[in-house]
Design a protein around this motif. Sequence first.
Motif, PDB file in Angstrom:
ATOM      1  N   GLY A  32       0.822  -1.216   0.000  1.00 47.31           N
ATOM      2  CA  GLY A  32       0.000   0.000   0.000  1.00 47.31           C
ATOM      3  C   GLY A  32       0.852   1.261   0.000  1.00 47.31           C
ATOM      4  N   LEU A  33       1.950   1.239   0.742  1.00 47.77           N
ATOM      5  CA  LEU A  33       2.842   2.391   0.782  1.00 47.77           C
ATOM      6  C   LEU A  33       3.503   2.622  -0.584  1.00 47.77           C
ATOM      7  N   VAL A  34       3.973   1.560  -1.205  1.00 46.53           N
ATOM      8  CA  VAL A  34       4.598   1.681  -2.525  1.00 46.53           C
ATOM      9  C   VAL A  34       3.577   2.179  -3.550  1.00 46.53           C
ATOM     10  N   ASP A  35       2.343   1.672  -3.474  1.00 47.42           N
ATOM     11  CA  ASP A  35       1.304   2.119  -4.396  1.00 47.42           C
ATOM     12  C   ASP A  35       1.011   3.608  -4.208  1.00 47.42           C
ATOM     13  N   MET A  36       1.017   4.075  -2.964  1.00 47.55           N
ATOM     14  CA  MET A  36       0.791   5.496  -2.713  1.00 47.55           C
ATOM     15  C   MET A  36       1.882   6.344  -3.341  1.00 47.55           C
ATOM     16  N   VAL A  37       3.128   5.903  -3.239  1.00 48.48           N
ATOM     17  CA  VAL A  37       4.238   6.656  -3.825  1.00 48.48           C
ATOM     18  C   VAL A  37       4.102   6.709  -5.347  1.00 48.48           C
ATOM     19  N   VAL A  38       3.756   5.582  -5.956  1.00 44.38           N
ATOM     20  CA  VAL A  38       3.590   5.531  -7.409  1.00 44.38           C
ATOM     21  C   VAL A  38       2.463   6.456  -7.855  1.00 44.38           C
ATOM     22  N   VAL A  39       1.346   6.418  -7.147  1.00 42.42           N
ATOM     23  CA  VAL A  39       0.199   7.263  -7.518  1.00 42.42           C
ATOM     24  C   VAL A  39       0.547   8.737  -7.351  1.00 42.42           C
ATOM     25  N   MET A  40       1.252   9.084  -6.296  1.00 38.21           N
ATOM     26  CA  MET A  40       1.613  10.484  -6.089  1.00 38.21           C
ATOM     27  C   MET A  40       2.557  10.976  -7.184  1.00 38.21           C
ATOM     28  N   LYS A  41       3.467  10.122  -7.647  1.00 34.23           N
ATOM     29  CA  LYS A  41       4.344  10.516  -8.758  1.00 34.23           C
ATOM     30  C   LYS A  41       3.548  10.690 -10.047  1.00 34.23           C
ATOM     31  N   ARG A  42       2.582   9.813 -10.299  1.00 37.78           N
ATOM     32  CA  ARG A  42       1.758   9.933 -11.503  1.00 37.78           C
ATOM     33  C   ARG A  42       0.874  11.171 -11.447  1.00 37.78           C
ATOM     34  N   ARG A  43       0.362  11.506 -10.248  1.00 37.09           N
ATOM     35  CA  ARG A  43      -0.448  12.716 -10.117  1.00 37.09           C
ATOM     36  C   ARG A  43       0.394  13.960 -10.370  1.00 37.09           C
ATOM     37  N   ALA A  44       1.650  13.947  -9.884  1.00 37.44           N
ATOM     38  CA  ALA A  44       2.538  15.090 -10.118  1.00 37.44           C
ATOM     39  C   ALA A  44       2.837  15.234 -11.606  1.00 37.44           C
ATOM     40  N   ALA A  45       3.042  14.128 -12.294  1.00 44.26           N
ATOM     41  CA  ALA A  45       3.299  14.179 -13.739  1.00 44.26           C
ATOM     42  C   ALA A  45       2.070  14.687 -14.476  1.00 44.26           C
ATOM     43  N   ARG A  46       0.891  14.260 -14.048  1.00 39.07           N
ATOM     44  CA  ARG A  46      -0.341  14.726 -14.688  1.00 39.07           C
ATOM     45  C   ARG A  46      -0.527  16.223 -14.450  1.00 39.07           C
ATOM     46  N   ARG A  47      -0.189  16.672 -13.249  1.00 42.77           N
ATOM     47  CA  ARG A  47      -0.352  18.088 -12.908  1.00 42.77           C
ATOM     48  C   ARG A  47       0.549  18.978 -13.771  1.00 42.77           C
ATOM     49  N   ARG A  48       1.747  18.478 -14.119  1.00 40.86           N
ATOM     50  CA  ARG A  48       2.658  19.261 -14.952  1.00 40.86           C
ATOM     51  C   ARG A  48       2.149  19.419 -16.381  1.00 40.86           C
ATOM     52  N   THR A  49       1.357  18.456 -16.864  1.00 38.69           N
ATOM     53  CA  THR A  49       0.910  18.504 -18.253  1.00 38.69           C
ATOM     54  C   THR A  49      -0.430  19.201 -18.444  1.00 38.69           C
ATOM     55  N   GLU A  50      -1.166  19.445 -17.368  1.00 32.72           N
ATOM     56  CA  GLU A  50      -2.491  20.058 -17.489  1.00 32.72           C
ATOM     57  C   GLU A  50      -2.413  21.565 -17.285  1.00 32.72           C
ATOM     58  N   PRO A  51      -3.401  22.276 -17.802  1.00 30.42           N
ATOM     59  CA  PRO A  51      -3.415  23.731 -17.588  1.00 30.42           C
ATOM     60  C   PRO A  51      -3.611  24.078 -16.114  1.00 30.42           C
ATOM     61  N   PRO A  52      -3.076  25.209 -15.669  1.00 26.51           N
ATOM     62  CA  PRO A  52      -3.234  25.602 -14.260  1.00 26.51           C
ATOM     63  C   PRO A  52      -4.706  25.771 -13.892  1.00 26.51           C
ATOM     64  N   GLY A  53      -5.033  25.419 -12.670  1.00 33.89           N
ATOM     65  CA  GLY A  53      -6.393  25.570 -12.180  1.00 33.89           C
ATOM     66  C   GLY A  53      -7.275  24.359 -12.433  1.00 33.89           C
ATOM     67  N   THR A  54      -6.750  23.310 -13.027  1.00 33.67           N
ATOM     68  CA  THR A  54      -7.547  22.099 -13.284  1.00 33.67           C
ATOM     69  C   THR A  54      -7.645  21.303 -11.991  1.00 33.67           C
ATOM     70  N   HIS A  55      -8.866  20.966 -11.600  1.00 33.14           N
ATOM     71  CA  HIS A  55      -9.080  20.180 -10.385  1.00 33.14           C
ATOM     72  C   HIS A  55      -9.752  18.864 -10.747  1.00 33.14           C
ATOM     73  N   HIS A  56      -9.445  17.833  -9.965  1.00 32.30           N
ATOM     74  CA  HIS A  56     -10.020  16.509 -10.194  1.00 32.30           C
ATOM     75  C   HIS A  56     -10.780  16.072  -8.955  1.00 32.30           C
ATOM     76  N   SER A  57     -11.937  15.479  -9.170  1.00 30.98           N
ATOM     77  CA  SER A  57     -12.687  14.947  -8.046  1.00 30.98           C
ATOM     78  C   SER A  57     -12.083  13.617  -7.633  1.00 30.98           C
ATOM     79  N   LEU A  58     -12.657  12.991  -6.623  1.00 30.18           N
ATOM     80  CA  LEU A  58     -12.144  11.722  -6.126  1.00 30.18           C
ATOM     81  C   LEU A  58     -12.212  10.639  -7.179  1.00 30.18           C
ATOM     82  N   PHE A  59     -13.197  10.690  -8.054  1.00 25.33           N
ATOM     83  CA  PHE A  59     -13.422   9.609  -9.020  1.00 25.33           C
ATOM     84  C   PHE A  59     -12.925   9.930 -10.417  1.00 25.33           C
ATOM     85  N   GLU A  60     -12.055  10.920 -10.573  1.00 18.40           N
ATOM     86  CA  GLU A  60     -11.483  11.188 -11.899  1.00 18.40           C
ATOM     87  C   GLU A  60     -10.066  11.638 -11.798  1.00 18.40           C
TER      88      GLU A  60
END
Length: 87
Positions: free
Chosen positions: A59-87
Motif C-alpha cells: 500500500g505504501l509503494v502504491d501510494m508513492v507511485v500514484v503520487m508521482k503519476r499525479r505530479a506528472a499529470r499536474r505538470r501537463t495540465e493547464p493551471p487551475g484544473t481540479h479533479h474529483s475523487l473519481f477522476e
Amino acid sequence: MKPQRRGARGTVGHPYSTLNLRLVLALFGLVSCGVLAVLTARADLPVAAGVLAVLALVGLVDMVVVMKRRAARRRTEPPGTHHSLFE
C-alpha cells in the motif's frame, strides 16, 4: 449501454484517470493492514503479522507511485484544473 453524458472528459477509448480514488484506497490498505499487523504481532501470530506488514508495504509503494503519476499529470495540465475523487 448508456450514452456518455454531455461534457464528459473521458471516452470509451480513452477513459479519465482514477488516480485520486486509487490513492484513497492505497491509504486505507496501508492504515488497516498496518494496524492489523501490530495487533496480530501482539497476539503472537508472527506469520499473519508478517503477511499484513507486507500488504501494508505494498500500500505504501502504491501510494508513492500514484503520487508521482499525479505530479506528472499536474505538470501537463493547464493551471487551475481540479479533479474529483473519481477522476
